[in-house]
Design a protein around this motif. Structure first.
Motif, PDB file in Angstrom:
ATOM      1  N   ASN A 178      75.484  42.267 104.136  1.00  0.00           N
ATOM      2  CA  ASN A 178      74.484  42.927 104.982  1.00  0.00           C
ATOM      3  C   ASN A 178      73.058  42.668 104.530  1.00  0.00           C
ATOM      4  OD1 ASN A 178      76.757  43.920 106.086  1.00  0.00           O
ATOM      5  ND2 ASN A 178      76.389  46.067 105.617  1.00  0.00           N
ATOM      6  N   TYR A 179      72.920  42.095 103.325  1.00  0.00           N
ATOM      7  CA  TYR A 179      71.584  41.827 102.811  1.00  0.00           C
ATOM      8  C   TYR A 179      71.320  40.326 102.738  1.00  0.00           C
ATOM      9  CZ  TYR A 179      72.324  46.695 101.862  1.00  0.00           C
ATOM     10  OH  TYR A 179      72.614  48.016 102.028  1.00  0.00           O
ATOM     11  N   ASN A 180      72.188  39.536 103.379  1.00  0.00           N
ATOM     12  CA  ASN A 180      71.993  38.086 103.355  1.00  0.00           C
ATOM     13  C   ASN A 180      70.759  37.696 104.184  1.00  0.00           C
ATOM     14  OD1 ASN A 180      72.532  35.348 102.819  1.00  0.00           O
ATOM     15  ND2 ASN A 180      73.699  35.127 104.726  1.00  0.00           N
ATOM     16  N   GLY A 181      70.085  36.655 103.734  1.00  0.00           N
ATOM     17  CA  GLY A 181      68.925  36.155 104.461  1.00  0.00           C
ATOM     18  C   GLY A 181      67.635  36.444 103.731  1.00  0.00           C
ATOM     19  N   GLY A 182      67.116  35.436 103.019  1.00  0.00           N
ATOM     20  CA  GLY A 182      65.848  35.587 102.310  1.00  0.00           C
ATOM     21  C   GLY A 182      64.749  34.882 103.069  1.00  0.00           C
ATOM     22  N   SER A 183      63.591  35.536 103.167  1.00  0.00           N
ATOM     23  CA  SER A 183      62.445  34.891 103.816  1.00  0.00           C
ATOM     24  C   SER A 183      61.779  33.935 102.845  1.00  0.00           C
ATOM     25  CB  SER A 183      61.394  35.937 104.209  1.00  0.00           C
ATOM     26  OG  SER A 183      61.980  36.958 104.962  1.00  0.00           O
ATOM     27  N   LEU A 184      61.470  32.722 103.311  1.00  0.00           N
ATOM     28  CA  LEU A 184      60.638  31.810 102.516  1.00  0.00           C
ATOM     29  C   LEU A 184      59.188  32.167 102.819  1.00  0.00           C
ATOM     30  CD1 LEU A 184      63.321  30.353 102.110  1.00  0.00           C
ATOM     31  CD2 LEU A 184      62.125  28.204 102.338  1.00  0.00           C
ATOM     32  N   LEU A 185      58.620  32.994 101.952  1.00  0.00           N
ATOM     33  CA  LEU A 185      57.270  33.514 102.207  1.00  0.00           C
ATOM     34  C   LEU A 185      56.196  32.543 101.785  1.00  0.00           C
ATOM     35  CD1 LEU A 185      57.077  37.235 101.144  1.00  0.00           C
ATOM     36  CD2 LEU A 185      57.226  36.244 103.423  1.00  0.00           C
ATOM     37  N   GLY A 186      55.139  32.474 102.587  1.00  0.00           N
ATOM     38  CA  GLY A 186      53.997  31.648 102.208  1.00  0.00           C
ATOM     39  C   GLY A 186      53.925  30.357 102.991  1.00  0.00           C
ATOM     40  N   LEU A 187      54.891  30.150 103.896  1.00  0.00           N
ATOM     41  CA  LEU A 187      54.885  28.957 104.742  1.00  0.00           C
ATOM     42  C   LEU A 187      54.243  29.272 106.099  1.00  0.00           C
ATOM     43  CD1 LEU A 187      58.565  27.874 104.112  1.00  0.00           C
ATOM     44  CD2 LEU A 187      56.526  26.669 103.283  1.00  0.00           C
TER      45      LEU A 187
END
Lengths: 355, 355
Positions: free
Chosen positions: B287-296
């Motif tokens: 349920n916590y899968n999915g990381g944002s690639l921040l800074g793009l």
């Protein structure tokens, strides 16, 4: 054989209310133990009286006028507080009055004072904290370093691998325990610079038949039980350990809340209480309290600062088992085999001077 | 408003059998989504046929002849495989054919190719991976970096804090979210050199009113919810994340085993199945899968390589929510406020050259 353990009674978040109570409880169920309770005598007497244990035959008190605070810088603990309960408790081991010491005090201070008082084993630059975590194979995963060394070079991680290997060989009767290097992926190309260079050292040892190096492991391998030993620096180890303990507590809170949320769930929990007890026992972080300070010429067990009585008793248990299994002599022997040492390295290499 | 998401269908341990299945399932329950499925056309067609979704109105295919393997070095992914499903999927975002991209491919490769294709936001040296973990306050803890940067300097951790702060401000409508710096203790004297120097930068920002810096936090604070954001380097973050996921799976196995161990426990579990479902839902790492690639300059969501269909759908959900909440524009605005940038810094500072 009676095993004598010194207790730094003033250490930890709760001091004597936990440490003395745990020692009394442990002594009441274990006839082969004797405790040297170290701390401010009046305070310890009061605590013993409260527990009705003033004249307990397995307990004695050694007075220490000072105490190391949780936020004391290492320098203060090492050079100013020469009569701290921590130092006096460690002196009991050095002088042969006790075979092991348990402390819930400031980790940095405990490491520094232990190194000064007891000295490191031949060939060991830096002691490391090693604890066990449960895994899916129903065996312990030994993990080190858990917080003694926050900045490590490959040579230190290499020594941790050798010390961990020696400890597991001694405690688990496994002559060639497997060693994993904690990393962000299994592949050789993964990781930061320190880890990549450490892997080279470990692979070389593996090829020489000195270490059973499995290769890189990831965070989840700790609980899979992929290797007997997981090696990392003290920063990563400490953060990881505290994170999994935090999750453990979160799981417990969530479970307790869910099973009390309505009459049906309460009934289910009552009927399946055997299952719940088993889960609680397996998952309770308190059952894994007590890290060995590996690489010292004496048995020192670090308890969590926030340990309660139950949890502190587990740290005492680790000390008791280590002495009973003659772990110190066995590690020294294993280390000598694994780590050839030049003659002059037999004194402490920490650079500590008389504080 | 229809949200268009490109899927790197060949990425991850299971490729199209997971990625296409997850996209079909998501499209079936969400009318406002359209997917651009990127990968080897024949393979994707076969997968769609298997699912009876050849003519699904919300799905289209874009062919890509190559794929990035999980153990491909970054150089290969970036410079050799110009027609990889990963790169083509990211190009969809760059060219405005999609508003977000989801990939379960090799993290290092995804980061490098994303930086090359989409470029970083003004003032950002290195993008970071940010995910959420549950906490005892029943709120999400945002944690970064979770594996994009295994060697970090204070300036990078400083930028992660600012980006995380901007993300939470945008997603959670919290104008001044709290930032914690992951460390081995709360006290200022604790930690390694990089963390201590980072704390100085964050304290300075706090004093200027730019960041709401709480101070050092420990591993257990992630699950206590002490701060909205927890900042660490990618090595520590990745190891910690995988360790807690590993413990999560261990808890699940232990619970399942215990509740099936005898008829009484089975009965109890049946009666309290509401509680068990609640626990399972709260604790399930999927349920916590999915990381944002921040800074793009584009929304890119990284799924776990080992994600199953259910878990991959959560990664898609994150992409969908990010676009729906206009997170990219809001982060860009927040970043501009928090991080004054010299004019020439508006191009990618990664040093990538045309591969």
């Amino acid at each position: 054989m009676t095993i004598k353990i010194s207790i730094d009674c003033m250490g930890g978040d709760f001091g004597p209310s936990v440490t003395v109570a745990a020692a009394v409880s442990f002594a009441n169920r274990e006839p082969d133990v004797e405790f040297v309770l170290v701390g401010q005598e009046a305070v310890l007497q009061t605590e013993l009286k409260k527990l009705g244990a003033q004249n307990h035959p397995q307990l004695s008190i050694v007075h220490a006028s000072e105490m190391v605070e949780m936020d004391d810088p290492i320098e203060i603990a090492l050079r100013r507080k020469k009569d701290s309960s921590m130092r006096v408790a460690l002196n009991q081991v050095k002088e042969g009055q006790a075979q092991a010491c348990v402390s819930a005090g400031n980790t940095g201070a405990l490491m520094a004072v232990s190194r000064y008082v007891l000295k490191t084993m031949p060939g060991v630059d830096r002691p490391a904290i090693c604890s066990i975590l449960p895994n899916q194979k129903k065996l312990p995963t030994y993990m080190l370093d858990l917080g003694a060394n926050v900045d490590c070079e490959p040579l230190h991680l290499h020594q941790f691998a050798i010390m961990g290997s020696a400890l597991v060989a001694a405690l688990e009767s496994k002559p060639r325990p497997t060693v994993g290097l904690l990393n962000v992926g299994e592949e050789d190309i993964k990781g930061n610079d320190v880890v990549k260079r450490t892997a080279q050292l470990l692979r070389a040892d593996h090829e020489r038949g000195l270490l059973n190096f499995y290769g890189n492991v990831e965070g989840n391998d700790i609980f899979k039980g992929t290797t007997d030993i997981v090696v990392c620096d003290g920063f990563v180890g400490n953060v990881t350990l505290k994170a999994v303990e935090g999750l453990g507590r979160f799981v417990k809170t969530t479970m307790t809340g869910a099973f009390k949320s309505n009459p049906l769930n309460i009934l289910g929990a009552l009927i399946a209480r055997g299952a719940l007890n088993h889960i609680s026992k397996t998952m309770n972080p308190s059952n894994y309290n007590g890290g060995s300070l590996l690489g010292l010429r004496g048995v020192v067990i670090k308890s969590h600062g926030s340990a309660d009585k139950y949890s502190y008793e587990w740290a005492i248990q680790r000390a008791f088992d280590a002495v009973k299994n003659d772990v110190l002599a066995r590690i020294t022997t294993s280390l000598a085999e694994l780590m050839p040492v030049p003659a002059e390295a037999s004194t402490d290499s920490s650079g500590s001077t008389e504080p």
